[in-house]
Design a protein around this motif. Structure first.
Motif, mmCIF file in Angstrom:
data_model
loop_
_atom_site.group_PDB
_atom_site.id
_atom_site.type_symbol
_atom_site.label_atom_id
_atom_site.label_comp_id
_atom_site.label_asym_id
_atom_site.label_seq_id
_atom_site.Cartn_x
_atom_site.Cartn_y
_atom_site.Cartn_z
ATOM 1 N N ALA A 1 1.032 9.952 -4.440
ATOM 2 C CA ALA A 1 0.272 9.003 -4.059
ATOM 3 C C ALA A 1 -0.479 8.378 -5.165
ATOM 4 C CB ALA A 1 -0.694 9.792 -2.977
ATOM 5 N N LYS A 2 0.181 7.139 -5.330
ATOM 6 C CA LYS A 2 -0.225 6.309 -6.467
ATOM 7 C C LYS A 2 -1.742 5.803 -6.098
ATOM 8 C CE LYS A 2 4.363 5.059 -8.154
ATOM 9 N NZ LYS A 2 5.264 4.081 -8.512
ATOM 10 N N ALA A 3 -2.589 5.928 -7.000
ATOM 11 C CA ALA A 3 -4.026 5.449 -7.123
ATOM 12 C C ALA A 3 -4.871 6.121 -5.905
ATOM 13 C CB ALA A 3 -3.988 3.869 -6.758
ATOM 14 N N ALA A 4 -4.456 7.468 -5.496
ATOM 15 C CA ALA A 4 -4.960 7.976 -4.231
ATOM 16 C C ALA A 4 -6.591 8.188 -5.055
ATOM 17 C CB ALA A 4 -4.238 9.058 -3.828
ATOM 18 N N ARG A 5 -6.888 8.597 -6.042
ATOM 19 C CA ARG A 5 -8.140 9.092 -6.228
ATOM 20 C C ARG A 5 -9.138 7.586 -6.831
ATOM 21 N NH1 ARG A 5 -6.191 11.843 -11.009
ATOM 22 N NH2 ARG A 5 -8.415 11.964 -11.581
ATOM 23 N N ARG A 6 -8.663 6.439 -6.685
ATOM 24 C CA ARG A 6 -9.756 5.330 -6.693
ATOM 25 C C ARG A 6 -10.594 5.390 -5.490
ATOM 26 N NH1 ARG A 6 -5.320 1.053 -9.246
ATOM 27 N NH2 ARG A 6 -5.116 2.238 -11.331
ATOM 28 N N ALA A 7 -11.581 4.585 -5.831
ATOM 29 C CA ALA A 7 -12.578 4.576 -4.574
ATOM 30 C C ALA A 7 -12.266 3.748 -3.493
ATOM 31 C CB ALA A 7 -13.939 3.832 -4.953
ATOM 32 N N ARG A 8 -11.312 2.637 -3.674
ATOM 33 C CA ARG A 8 -10.784 2.014 -2.416
ATOM 34 C C ARG A 8 -9.281 2.401 -2.238
ATOM 35 N NH1 ARG A 8 -13.443 -4.098 -3.473
ATOM 36 N NH2 ARG A 8 -15.488 -3.363 -3.759
ATOM 37 N N SER A 9 -8.952 3.470 -2.383
ATOM 38 C CA SER A 9 -7.430 3.884 -2.272
ATOM 39 C C SER A 9 -7.089 3.445 -0.686
ATOM 40 C CB SER A 9 -7.347 5.305 -2.460
ATOM 41 O OG SER A 9 -6.051 5.652 -2.058
ATOM 42 N N ARG A 10 -5.966 3.066 -0.534
ATOM 43 C CA ARG A 10 -5.477 3.121 0.784
ATOM 44 C C ARG A 10 -5.307 4.470 1.804
ATOM 45 N NH1 ARG A 10 -1.218 2.109 -2.608
ATOM 46 N NH2 ARG A 10 0.782 2.998 -1.965
ATOM 47 N N PHE A 11 -5.264 5.308 0.767
ATOM 48 C CA PHE A 11 -4.963 6.728 1.351
ATOM 49 C C PHE A 11 -6.570 7.378 1.958
ATOM 50 C CE2 PHE A 11 -1.366 6.384 -1.627
ATOM 51 C CZ PHE A 11 -0.461 6.339 -0.545
ATOM 52 N N GLY A 12 -7.511 6.882 1.635
ATOM 53 C CA GLY A 12 -8.813 7.230 1.749
ATOM 54 C C GLY A 12 -9.141 8.810 1.592
ATOM 55 N N GLY A 13 -9.607 9.338 2.745
ATOM 56 C CA GLY A 13 -9.850 10.865 2.457
ATOM 57 C C GLY A 13 -8.575 11.504 3.387
ATOM 58 N N VAL A 14 -7.339 10.820 3.721
ATOM 59 C CA VAL A 14 -6.649 11.360 4.651
ATOM 60 C C VAL A 14 -5.633 12.824 3.950
ATOM 61 C CG1 VAL A 14 -4.291 10.872 5.690
ATOM 62 C CG2 VAL A 14 -6.021 9.368 5.676
ATOM 63 N N LEU A 15 -5.481 12.654 2.551
ATOM 64 C CA LEU A 15 -4.869 13.758 2.077
ATOM 65 C C LEU A 15 -5.331 14.889 1.695
ATOM 66 C CD1 LEU A 15 -2.830 11.410 -0.443
ATOM 67 C CD2 LEU A 15 -2.027 12.181 1.765
ATOM 68 N N GLU A 16 -6.109 15.640 2.671
ATOM 69 C CA GLU A 16 -6.996 16.877 2.494
ATOM 70 C C GLU A 16 -6.037 17.850 3.101
ATOM 71 O OE1 GLU A 16 -9.913 17.490 1.196
ATOM 72 O OE2 GLU A 16 -10.247 15.291 0.666
ATOM 73 N N PRO A 17 -6.008 19.175 2.470
ATOM 74 C CA PRO A 17 -5.342 20.284 2.984
ATOM 75 C C PRO A 17 -5.476 20.647 4.381
ATOM 76 C CG PRO A 17 -5.707 20.562 0.657
ATOM 77 C CD PRO A 17 -6.505 19.724 1.039
ATOM 78 N N THR A 18 -4.603 20.740 5.233
ATOM 79 C CA THR A 18 -4.603 21.267 6.711
ATOM 80 C C THR A 18 -4.649 19.803 7.449
ATOM 81 O OG1 THR A 18 -6.975 21.239 7.045
ATOM 82 C CG2 THR A 18 -6.011 23.139 6.278
ATOM 83 N N ASN A 19 -4.766 18.749 7.014
ATOM 84 C CA ASN A 19 -4.708 17.458 7.642
ATOM 85 C C ASN A 19 -3.093 17.555 8.475
ATOM 86 O OD1 ASN A 19 -7.252 16.764 7.770
ATOM 87 N ND2 ASN A 19 -6.938 15.116 6.343
ATOM 88 N N SER B 1 3.921 5.858 0.619
ATOM 89 C CA SER B 1 3.955 4.491 0.757
ATOM 90 C C SER B 1 2.490 4.247 1.614
ATOM 91 C CB SER B 1 4.862 3.603 1.499
ATOM 92 O OG SER B 1 4.527 2.692 1.881
ATOM 93 N N GLN B 2 2.445 4.919 2.612
ATOM 94 C CA GLN B 2 1.274 5.002 3.714
ATOM 95 C C GLN B 2 1.148 6.589 4.314
ATOM 96 O OE1 GLN B 2 2.009 2.002 6.677
ATOM 97 N NE2 GLN B 2 0.695 2.931 8.081
ATOM 98 N N CYS B 3 0.115 6.872 4.712
ATOM 99 C CA CYS B 3 -0.428 8.068 5.271
ATOM 100 C C CYS B 3 -1.479 7.756 6.283
ATOM 101 C CB CYS B 3 -0.571 8.805 4.229
ATOM 102 S SG CYS B 3 -0.457 10.669 4.712
ATOM 103 N N ASP B 4 -1.125 8.035 7.513
ATOM 104 C CA ASP B 4 -2.378 7.971 8.679
ATOM 105 C C ASP B 4 -2.750 9.120 9.078
ATOM 106 O OD1 ASP B 4 -2.384 5.060 8.361
ATOM 107 O OD2 ASP B 4 -0.433 5.071 9.324
ATOM 108 N N LEU B 5 -4.022 9.261 9.448
ATOM 109 C CA LEU B 5 -4.557 10.639 9.895
ATOM 110 C C LEU B 5 -4.186 10.694 11.510
ATOM 111 C CD1 LEU B 5 -6.173 13.271 9.380
ATOM 112 C CD2 LEU B 5 -8.110 11.880 10.188
#
Length: 247
Positions: A37-55, A73-77
């Motif tokens: 997940a590229k740039a996932a740790r940036r403040a304005r990442s498109r992944f937001g807080g979606v990549l949390e374990p158990t999600n 590429s994309q990840c939606d909760l």
């Protein structure tokens, strides 16, 4: 490069470089998949807080068979199971589900049944009575083992074929289940209560009373040995061992 769109459970993540993440997913169609997940740790990442374990998520990723790491590429909760994070006990059981799930299906194999079992287990871990959490985990592990083709024998002695019980029996993890006292060597002793609980849960039933401390210890050790002997991944009780003395 084919684009894959699939439901997934987030199993875990590790940092990559200054801003990215390597994320372990368990997908409905392909089982375990690792993605970047590229740039996932940036403040304005498109992944937001979606990549949390158990999600439970809907993931879109670029897949190339020659690569161990795919590109997300994309990840939606879909479902957050947020109540799990409000209770240390419930969260520990959720991580136990993850540890069991991580070893019970090889990559690139159909995983629909196991995926559904895991989602049901997360829902029970989030909303079920606390006194039934241990049964929830055992039920999930036994059903997952059966789905993976590793159902332990709980009814008859593996050596002579006679019904096991009603007294204490031996659980031989290497052999694959219970053996009677005449044919067991070095197995784990299971009390009648533990054996009957295993049998009830393996059939999808509900035991009449909460797990007793002796049953908890015996059952966890039996499942732990079985998973280890058959090379089926991490110890699912390691997170619970931090909460429950003697686990």
């Amino acid at each position: 490069m084919p684009i894959e769109r699939d439901e997934a459970i987030v199993l875990g993540r590790t940092r990559l470089g200054d801003s990215s993440l390597i994320v372990s997913l368990f997908t409905r169609r392909r089982g375990p998949v690792r993605v970047v997940a590229k740039a996932a740790r940036r403040a304005r990442s498109r992944f937001g807080g979606v990549l949390e374990p158990t999600n439970h998520v809907l993931a879109v990723y670029y897949r190339k068979e020659s690569r161990d790491l795919q590109t997300l590429s994309q990840c939606d909760l879909v479902t957050a199971f947020s109540a799990l994070r409000e209770s240390l006990l419930r969260l520990a059981y959720a991580y136990a589900i993850i540890d069991g799930l991580a070893g019970l299906k090889r990559e690139e194999t159909p995983a629909e049944a196991l995926f559904a079992l895991a989602l049901e287990a997360f829902a029970r871990a989030e909303n079920g009575p606390k006194e039934e959490l241990e049964d929830m985990l055992w039920r999930f592990l036994l059903a997952a083992l059966a789905d993976a083709g590793f159902r332990p024998e709980l009814e008859r002695c593996l050596r002579c074929g006679k019904p096991a019980g009603p007294g204490p029996v031996l659980f031989d993890a290497r052999a694959g289940g219970v053996v009677c006292g005449s044919h067991g060597e070095g197995g784990l002793i299971l009390s009648p209560g533990t054996l009957e609980r295993f049998r009830t849960l393996s059939r999808g039933g509900r035991p009449p009373a909460p797990t007793a401390p002796r049953e908890t210890g015996e059952g966890r050790e039996a499942l732990r040995r079985f998973l280890r002997e058959h090379g089926l991944g991490r110890d699912p009780f390691r997170a619970l061992g931090l909460l429950t003395p003697g686990s």
